[in-house]
Design a protein around this motif. Structure first.
Motif, PDB file in Angstrom:
ATOM      1  N   UNK A 193       4.912   1.052 -13.426  1.00  0.00           N
ATOM      2  CA  UNK A 193       5.091   0.741 -14.711  1.00  0.00           C
ATOM      3  C   UNK A 193       5.785  -0.812 -14.703  1.00  0.00           C
ATOM      4  N   UNK A 194       5.335  -1.661 -15.438  1.00  0.00           N
ATOM      5  CA  UNK A 194       5.947  -2.952 -15.200  1.00  0.00           C
ATOM      6  C   UNK A 194       7.197  -3.317 -16.212  1.00  0.00           C
ATOM      7  N   UNK A 195       8.152  -3.803 -15.444  1.00  0.00           N
ATOM      8  CA  UNK A 195       9.454  -4.091 -16.174  1.00  0.00           C
ATOM      9  C   UNK A 195       9.652  -5.587 -15.942  1.00  0.00           C
ATOM     10  N   UNK A 196      10.274  -6.055 -17.157  1.00  0.00           N
ATOM     11  CA  UNK A 196      10.777  -7.480 -16.954  1.00  0.00           C
ATOM     12  C   UNK A 196      12.279  -7.409 -16.248  1.00  0.00           C
ATOM     13  N   UNK A 249      -4.570  -3.889  -7.783  1.00  0.00           N
ATOM     14  CA  UNK A 249      -3.397  -2.942  -7.569  1.00  0.00           C
ATOM     15  C   UNK A 249      -2.586  -2.637  -8.638  1.00  0.00           C
ATOM     16  N   UNK A 250      -1.659  -1.621  -8.331  1.00  0.00           N
ATOM     17  CA  UNK A 250      -0.721  -1.422  -9.468  1.00  0.00           C
ATOM     18  C   UNK A 250      -0.099  -2.738  -9.808  1.00  0.00           C
ATOM     19  N   UNK A 251       0.203  -3.619  -9.001  1.00  0.00           N
ATOM     20  CA  UNK A 251       1.344  -4.554  -8.986  1.00  0.00           C
ATOM     21  C   UNK A 251       0.502  -5.959  -9.350  1.00  0.00           C
ATOM     22  N   UNK A 252      -0.889  -5.838 -10.035  1.00  0.00           N
ATOM     23  CA  UNK A 252      -1.299  -6.982 -10.321  1.00  0.00           C
ATOM     24  C   UNK A 252      -0.538  -7.511 -11.692  1.00  0.00           C
ATOM     25  N   UNK A 253       0.049  -6.685 -12.380  1.00  0.00           N
ATOM     26  CA  UNK A 253       0.768  -7.041 -13.648  1.00  0.00           C
ATOM     27  C   UNK A 253       2.114  -8.249 -13.308  1.00  0.00           C
ATOM     28  N   UNK A 254       2.193  -8.329 -11.942  1.00  0.00           N
ATOM     29  CA  UNK A 254       3.448  -9.272 -11.426  1.00  0.00           C
ATOM     30  C   UNK A 254       2.915 -10.584 -11.527  1.00  0.00           C
ATOM     31  N   UNK A 287       0.895  -1.024  -0.029  1.00  0.00           N
ATOM     32  CA  UNK A 287      -0.006   0.088   0.004  1.00  0.00           C
ATOM     33  C   UNK A 287       1.025   1.268  -0.082  1.00  0.00           C
ATOM     34  N   UNK A 288       0.743   2.013  -1.053  1.00  0.00           N
ATOM     35  CA  UNK A 288       1.534   3.216  -1.273  1.00  0.00           C
ATOM     36  C   UNK A 288       2.993   3.072  -1.670  1.00  0.00           C
ATOM     37  N   UNK A 289       3.214   1.718  -2.024  1.00  0.00           N
ATOM     38  CA  UNK A 289       4.728   1.285  -2.301  1.00  0.00           C
ATOM     39  C   UNK A 289       5.057   2.106  -3.634  1.00  0.00           C
ATOM     40  N   UNK A 290       6.361   2.636  -3.653  1.00  0.00           N
ATOM     41  CA  UNK A 290       6.668   3.022  -5.069  1.00  0.00           C
ATOM     42  C   UNK A 290       7.301   1.946  -5.911  1.00  0.00           C
ATOM     43  N   UNK A 291       7.728   0.957  -5.427  1.00  0.00           N
ATOM     44  CA  UNK A 291       8.115  -0.303  -6.388  1.00  0.00           C
ATOM     45  C   UNK A 291       7.924  -1.717  -5.605  1.00  0.00           C
ATOM     46  N   UNK A 292       7.904  -2.826  -6.256  1.00  0.00           N
ATOM     47  CA  UNK A 292       7.875  -4.007  -5.769  1.00  0.00           C
ATOM     48  C   UNK A 292       8.849  -4.724  -7.083  1.00  0.00           C
ATOM     49  N   UNK A 293       9.910  -5.518  -6.505  1.00  0.00           N
ATOM     50  CA  UNK A 293      10.592  -6.195  -7.205  1.00  0.00           C
ATOM     51  C   UNK A 293      10.765  -7.709  -6.960  1.00  0.00           C
ATOM     52  N   UNK A 345      23.403 -16.691  -8.057  1.00  0.00           N
ATOM     53  CA  UNK A 345      22.236 -17.537  -7.922  1.00  0.00           C
ATOM     54  C   UNK A 345      21.077 -16.562  -7.616  1.00  0.00           C
ATOM     55  N   UNK A 346      21.172 -15.269  -7.332  1.00  0.00           N
ATOM     56  CA  UNK A 346      20.000 -14.380  -7.172  1.00  0.00           C
ATOM     57  C   UNK A 346      19.337 -14.012  -8.534  1.00  0.00           C
ATOM     58  N   UNK A 347      18.247 -14.406  -8.909  1.00  0.00           N
ATOM     59  CA  UNK A 347      17.832 -14.043 -10.089  1.00  0.00           C
ATOM     60  C   UNK A 347      16.647 -12.937 -10.153  1.00  0.00           C
ATOM     61  N   UNK A 348      16.760 -11.978 -10.762  1.00  0.00           N
ATOM     62  CA  UNK A 348      15.727 -10.991 -10.836  1.00  0.00           C
ATOM     63  C   UNK A 348      14.799 -11.404 -11.681  1.00  0.00           C
ATOM     64  N   UNK A 349      13.295 -11.359 -11.312  1.00  0.00           N
ATOM     65  CA  UNK A 349      12.247 -11.850 -12.145  1.00  0.00           C
ATOM     66  C   UNK A 349      11.662 -10.506 -12.843  1.00  0.00           C
ATOM     67  N   UNK A 350      11.456  -9.681 -12.336  1.00  0.00           N
ATOM     68  CA  UNK A 350      10.973  -8.407 -12.939  1.00  0.00           C
ATOM     69  C   UNK A 350      10.356  -7.582 -11.729  1.00  0.00           C
ATOM     70  N   UNK A 351       9.506  -6.547 -11.916  1.00  0.00           N
ATOM     71  CA  UNK A 351       9.116  -5.667 -10.968  1.00  0.00           C
ATOM     72  C   UNK A 351       8.031  -4.461 -11.588  1.00  0.00           C
ATOM     73  N   UNK A 352       7.301  -3.898 -10.808  1.00  0.00           N
ATOM     74  CA  UNK A 352       6.808  -2.648 -10.994  1.00  0.00           C
ATOM     75  C   UNK A 352       7.402  -1.357 -10.377  1.00  0.00           C
TER      76      UNK A 352
END
Length: 211
Positions: free
Chosen positions: A115-118, A66-71, A19-25, A104-111
């Motif tokens: 805006x969604x980013x891969x 929410x804005x993060x549904x695209x994840x 809630x109110x987050x600027x980004x989620x990765x 070993x740490x793999x970035x999946x993507x985020x918002x």
């Protein structure tokens, strides 16, 4: 207790965090050692980022509407979420930097800011300087002219003052003499009145009467 009731507190927790987050990765943390995982959590915490491992189904429920549904398409396999409410680029920056020493740490993507980013896009976001760095550069650009001015003034002081650098003053042209005022012709004094001509003396009375 029904499973739905058990899930609700976790879904509510995720919903509160985003809630109110600027980004989620989202990242796949499989393969990290305990030491690496501990170090990663420490770095994220110091950057003001919430980092938690949740079940994909729980995040899917919380992200809906929410804005993060695209994840949702990324919610496969083990997933951990890095959430920031202050600095939108911080999660991507910290995670990408850490991944360089822990492949070993793999970035999946985020918002980020809605805006969604891969994974590739999150890697690009990671190159954006932090807010503090941007402010520092801005302050430096403002101070630069001041520093240059101070340096010039210091050099002038060492050379004996600004007067040493001043162009010689032009010699003043001698003032042209004002043409002498023509003497005003003196007013002619009124001519002295000629003495009145003496009236001719009266003919002397003829002495005696004619004989």
């Amino acid at each position: 207790m029904a499973k739905v009731e058990l899930k609700k507190p976790i879904v509510d927790e995720i919903a509160e965090n985003i809630n109110g987050a600027q980004s989620v990765v989202l990242v796949d943390y499989r393969g990290l050692t305990v030491e690496q995982d501990t170090q990663l959590r420490k770095q994220l915490r110091e950057a003001g980022i919430t980092y938690k491992v949740y079940k994909n189904t729980m995040m899917n429920f919380a992200f809906k509407g929410t804005d993060f549904e695209s994840l949702a398409p990324l919610l496969e396999g083990p997933s951990a979420a890095a959430i920031s409410k202050e600095d939108a680029t911080a999660p991507a920056r910290v995670l990408a930097k850490f991944a360089k020493t822990a492949p070993a740490l793999e970035l999946k993507g985020g918002v980020v800011e809605g805006v969604f980013y891969d994974a590739k896009g999150i890697g690009a976001i990671a190159t954006i300087p932090s807010r503090e760095e941007l402010l520092s550069k801005l302050l430096g650009s403002i101070q630069s002219p001041i520093a240059n001015f101070a340096r010039v003034m210091n050099q002038l002081a060492e050379k004996g003052g600004a007067s040493e650098c001043e162009a010689p003053a032009k010699e003043e042209a001698p003032a042209e003499e004002a043409p002498a005022a023509e003497a005003a012709p003196a007013e002619e004094a009124p001519a002295a009145e000629a003495p009145a001509e003496e009236a001719p003396a009266a003919d002397a009375e003829t002495s005696g009467s004619e004989a």
